[in-house]
Design an enzyme around this catalytic site. Sequence first.
Site, PDB file in Angstrom:
ATOM      1  N   ASP A  30       0.791  -1.252   0.000  1.00 34.03           N
ATOM      2  CA  ASP A  30       0.000   0.000   0.000  1.00 34.03           C
ATOM      3  C   ASP A  30       0.821   1.299   0.000  1.00 34.03           C
ATOM      4  OD1 ASP A  30      -1.947  -1.916   0.257  1.00 34.03           O
ATOM      5  OD2 ASP A  30      -2.726  -1.222   2.184  1.00 34.03           O
ATOM      6  N   GLU A  78      -4.622  -0.809  -1.350  1.00 35.61           N
ATOM      7  CA  GLU A  78      -5.933  -0.864  -0.694  1.00 35.61           C
ATOM      8  C   GLU A  78      -6.876   0.061  -1.460  1.00 35.61           C
ATOM      9  OE1 GLU A  78      -6.055   0.061   3.505  1.00 35.61           O
ATOM     10  OE2 GLU A  78      -8.242   0.129   3.518  1.00 35.61           O
ATOM     11  N   LYS A 135      -6.699  -4.909  -3.042  1.00 35.35           N
ATOM     12  CA  LYS A 135      -7.346  -5.517  -1.872  1.00 35.35           C
ATOM     13  C   LYS A 135      -8.375  -4.548  -1.282  1.00 35.35           C
ATOM     14  CE  LYS A 135      -3.570  -4.241   1.325  1.00 35.35           C
ATOM     15  NZ  LYS A 135      -4.304  -3.508   2.330  1.00 35.35           N
ATOM     16  N   THR A 164       0.492   0.794   6.650  1.00 35.74           N
ATOM     17  CA  THR A 164       1.173   1.268   7.841  1.00 35.74           C
ATOM     18  C   THR A 164       1.554   0.054   8.689  1.00 35.74           C
ATOM     19  OG1 THR A 164      -0.865   1.510   9.150  1.00 35.74           O
ATOM     20  CG2 THR A 164      -0.163   3.418   7.865  1.00 35.74           C
ATOM     21  N   CYS A 168      -2.090  -2.320   7.851  1.00 36.42           N
ATOM     22  CA  CYS A 168      -2.076  -3.258   6.724  1.00 36.42           C
ATOM     23  C   CYS A 168      -0.850  -4.165   6.707  1.00 36.42           C
ATOM     24  CB  CYS A 168      -2.234  -2.499   5.413  1.00 36.42           C
ATOM     25  SG  CYS A 168      -3.900  -1.822   5.252  1.00 36.42           S
ATOM     26  N   GLN A 208       8.019 -13.512  21.675  1.00 43.17           N
ATOM     27  CA  GLN A 208       7.588 -14.896  21.901  1.00 43.17           C
ATOM     28  C   GLN A 208       8.204 -15.844  20.877  1.00 43.17           C
ATOM     29  OE1 GLN A 208       3.275 -15.161  23.261  1.00 43.17           O
ATOM     30  NE2 GLN A 208       3.231 -13.209  22.142  1.00 43.17           N
TER      31      GLN A 208
END
Length: 228
Positions: A30, A78, A135, A164, A168, A208
């Site tokens: 984007d 987008e 999209k 961003t 997105c 994680q």
Amino acid sequence: MSAAAATRHISAEPYAFEFTPAACALLVIDMQRDFLEPGGFGAALGNDVTHLRRAIAPNRALLAACRATGLTVLHTREGHRPDLADLPPAKKIRGHGARTIGDPGPMGRLLVRGEPGHAIIPELAPLPTEPVIDKPGKGAFYATDLHASLQHRGIRQLIVTGVTTEVCVHTTVREANDRGYDCLVPSDCVASYFPEFHSAALKMISAQGGIFGWVTTSEKILAVLHSP
Ligand code: C5J
């Protein structure tokens, strides 16, 4: 290095990314005038678009190196159909702004396909050989043929850049991760209107044990792409 070269290691968080050029694509999210230039959709939401421009130069360098190396490159935009048939009413009214998606602005109708604001910024213009995925949502896999396009090319890894970071880019990385792709995000090639969201979003990706993927810098990717 040809695109068929064997696995290389890119220094990253939480640990080195096993980069297999023949199975890896650069996915630029984007980088459109509607998000990066004054008068577009991002500005209509009240954002300071200058925050996003720092990602342009690193993306240009990475794009050039990926093209020179023969890596698969894809871009996303987008936006919505001119008749807005693919625009959920909830997305249309979100924010209750004076101008919302489909309304006229200085770069044409906001976030509508075919309008000047919907175009990718000239600095990062796609080559005719590079697929551009349109999209309607934040994630690049939702209601698009991106997954099929990647599968047909034997892609299992994605270097994800663009804007961003927390919207997105993040949604796409999460969608890709759930579909079995390994995602590497160069921190300087993504940007947000909110610096604090940018930092937190990057930490969420690599935390994680790399729950959504890996985070690195364009410099570290370029070092590997440029090395013999
Ligand atoms: C937003 C995007 N922020 N490309 N879109 O609405 O991140």
